[in-house]
Write a protein that holds these residues in place. Structure first.
Motif, PDB file in Angstrom:
ATOM      1  N   ASP A 280      -2.498  22.891   3.628  1.00 25.20           N
ATOM      2  CA  ASP A 280      -3.244  24.361   3.593  1.00 25.20           C
ATOM      3  C   ASP A 280      -4.446  24.265   4.640  1.00 25.20           C
ATOM      4  N   VAL A 281      -5.000  23.254   4.885  1.00 28.84           N
ATOM      5  CA  VAL A 281      -6.195  23.226   5.966  1.00 28.84           C
ATOM      6  C   VAL A 281      -5.368  23.582   7.041  1.00 28.84           C
TER       7      VAL A 281
ATOM      8  N   MET B 136      -2.781  25.309   8.001  1.00 28.39           N
ATOM      9  CA  MET B 136      -2.307  26.748   7.864  1.00 28.39           C
ATOM     10  C   MET B 136      -3.717  27.649   7.849  1.00 28.39           C
ATOM     11  N   HIS B 137      -4.588  27.319   7.214  1.00 28.98           N
ATOM     12  CA  HIS B 137      -6.009  28.181   7.148  1.00 28.98           C
ATOM     13  C   HIS B 137      -6.555  28.142   8.626  1.00 28.98           C
ATOM     14  N   TRP B 138      -6.572  27.171   9.222  1.00 31.19           N
ATOM     15  CA  TRP B 138      -7.289  27.103  10.668  1.00 31.19           C
ATOM     16  C   TRP B 138      -6.578  27.508  11.709  1.00 31.19           C
TER      17      TRP B 138
ATOM     18  N   THR C  68      -4.131  30.092  11.231  1.00 30.33           N
ATOM     19  CA  THR C  68      -4.331  31.630  11.178  1.00 30.33           C
ATOM     20  C   THR C  68      -5.457  32.003  11.696  1.00 30.33           C
ATOM     21  N   ILE C  69      -6.834  31.449  11.461  1.00 29.89           N
ATOM     22  CA  ILE C  69      -8.008  31.971  11.865  1.00 29.89           C
ATOM     23  C   ILE C  69      -7.980  31.689  13.369  1.00 29.89           C
TER      24      ILE C  69
ATOM     25  N   TYR D 243      -1.622  20.125  13.171  1.00 26.10           N
ATOM     26  CA  TYR D 243      -2.735  21.149  13.626  1.00 26.10           C
ATOM     27  C   TYR D 243      -2.797  21.009  15.171  1.00 26.10           C
TER      28      TYR D 243
ATOM     29  N   ARG E  60     -14.506  26.178  15.653  1.00 26.93           N
ATOM     30  CA  ARG E  60     -13.160  26.234  14.644  1.00 26.93           C
ATOM     31  C   ARG E  60     -12.460  24.745  14.714  1.00 26.93           C
TER      32      ARG E  60
ATOM     33  N   ALA F 187     -12.277  22.272  11.396  1.00 26.16           N
ATOM     34  CA  ALA F 187     -10.483  21.833  11.012  1.00 26.16           C
ATOM     35  C   ALA F 187     -10.572  20.470  10.706  1.00 26.16           C
TER      36      ALA F 187
ATOM     37  N   ASP G  81     -12.515  19.383   7.870  1.00 24.71           N
ATOM     38  CA  ASP G  81     -11.753  19.602   6.498  1.00 24.71           C
ATOM     39  C   ASP G  81     -10.455  18.368   6.436  1.00 24.71           C
TER      40      ASP G  81
END
Length: 194
Positions: free
Chosen positions: A5-6, A8-10, A12-13, A82, A177, A181, A184
């Motif tokens: 989830d982390v 995908m979140h970063w 996408t940003i 990531y 960013r 990431a 997180d």
């Protein structure tokens, strides 16, 4: 996959925050720069090598993860996902921008003209192993991103030309960013460890 989830979140940003490199053609911009701005670019020469080392750092993390059966291996592999898909791409962009700005000042044709592969190999790939486990590597990545955020923010402040300021501001935002990431992902690792 507790870290996905982390990731995908970063990711996408990052995808939504891409900025133009103008095809890495900075000759016109450099012709408009004053001596102060040219000196800033020259002083960032080795920072460009560090940026281009992103793939090497990712390989090191993979090597560390594959050596031993760490308790939190899944989270490390999510961190690698990531790193490989977002950070490596963006760090190479940063390195190319710095190298091409320098090229435009020095009137060199391609970034290969000033990328010292021996330097990168010696200092970032086969040099002394600065980590002996992936936990230390993750913390090192996090601290490196904090440092890079500050370096580019300061370069932006010291620059005079608005386009150069914008370039440094964009790179600093990318680095921030990355820092968040890694923070997180490290937090997930700590939470899982407790």
């Amino acid at each position: 996959m507790k870290g996905l989830d982390v990731v995908m979140h970063w990711a996408t940003i990052s995808e939504n925050k891409k900025w133009s490199t103008n095809n890495y053609n900075f000759k016109e911009l450099v012709s408009e720069l004053d001596d102060n701005d040219k000196d800033i670019i020259k002083s960032m020469f080795r920072v460009g090598d560090g940026e281009l080392s992103g793939p090497a750092m990712t390989l090191k993390l993979y090597e560390l993860c594959s050596k031993d059966n760490y308790k939190h291996m899944k989270l490390f592999y999510e961190s690698l996902l990531y790193a490989m898909n977002v950070i490596v791409y963006e760090e190479i962009r940063h390195g190319l921008v710095l190298k091409e700005l320098y090229n435009a000042i020095e009137e060199k044709e391609t970034f290969i003209d000033n990328v010292n592969s021996d330097y990168i190999l010696e200092n970032y790939i086969i040099g002394k192993d600065i980590w002996n486990d992936p936990y230390k590597a993750l913390i090192s990545f996090l601290i490196g991103e904090v440092t890079n955020t500050i370096i580019y923010r300061e370069a932006e402040k010291q620059s005079n030309h608005p386009k150069l300021k914008e370039i440094f501001k964009n790179i600093s935002a990318d680095e921030k960013r990355h820092m968040m990431a890694w923070r997180d992902l490290s937090r997930k690792l700590c939470d899982e460890s407790l």
